[in-house]
Design a protein around this motif. Structure first.
Motif: not given
Length: 223
Positions: A121-147
């Motif tokens: 949950f700390v890591r995911k906060t950093m993904f969101v806080k410092y991004a202007q956008a998300f780009v999601v390529l094919p992935g599994g459970f972790g990728t779906l969680d982030e999406l």
């Protein structure tokens, strides 16, 4: 952390665990505070280097770097490594936010700025806080969680609306059909919620969506 078999230790250990959680937030904020505009790129750690999604990720990383964006990934192998490599080879900044897992082997070799986290949950906060956008390529459970976490934050207006782009129309098509045929049809999401995700196979289009969204925010004085 959630192991109920050691419930008796919660009073003695969890207070100290809170300090470790706080230290991870502090390290993340301190390390990433001076990043240029950045885009978080997600995708499978299991993809092979010669897979279509890794080739697409490398092209995307390079295009984002050329457009002036740092590239943030989970720092692992597969799609993440390909995006980091593409950004680095194009002269951009490549960031890896790793996670301590028994089957992961640390950050990939293309990361310029890297942090290892214990807590997702700390890591995911950093993904969101410092991004202007998300780009999601094919992935599994972790990728779906982030999406879905990103979509939920945008839907509930907990974060400023920013692009969430799915790359791989064939890969994501079944999921989007299910969302439309089940969630939307049953009224579990609204028609406008479907507009929170954009789908493309074209790297230039993905980058242009991000650039245009940035320009619109700047024009409206929201940045």
């Amino acid at each position: 952390m959630l192991d109920s078999h050691h419930r008796g230790e919660w009073k003695t250990k969890d207070a100290w665990r809170a300090l470790r959680i706080l230290s991870e937030f502090v390290e993340g904020f301190d390390t990433l505070a001076d990043l240029p505009p950045a885009v978080s790129v997600f995708g499978s750690a299991r993809s092979t280097p010669d897979s279509p999604e890794c080739e697409l990720a490398a092209q995307l990383g390079a295009a984002l770097a050329e457009a002036g964006y740092a590239v943030i990934t989970g720092g692992g192998p597969g799609v993440m490594e390909a995006a980091n490599r593409g950004a680095t080879e194009a002269g951009g900044m490549s960031v890896g936010l790793g996670i301590e897992l028994p089957f992961e082997q640390g950050l990939n070799d293309w990361v310029d700025v890297g942090i290892d986290f214990r807590y997702f949950f700390v890591r995911k906060t950093m993904f969101v806080k410092y991004a202007q956008a998300f780009v999601v390529l094919p992935g599994g459970f972790g990728t779906l969680d982030e999406l879905f976490e990103a979509i939920t934050l945008v839907q509930t207006r907990k974060v400023t609306r920013f692009p969430v782009i799915l790359m791989g129309t064939e890969y994501w098509g079944g999921l989007l059909d299910w969302i439309k045929g089940r969630l939307l049809a049953d009224g579990k999401v609204g028609p406008g919620d479907m507009e929170l995700m954009m789908v493309t196979d074209d790297v230039e289009e993905a980058v242009q969506i991000i650039v245009d969204a940035d320009a619109a925010l700047a024009e409206n004085g929201n940045r």
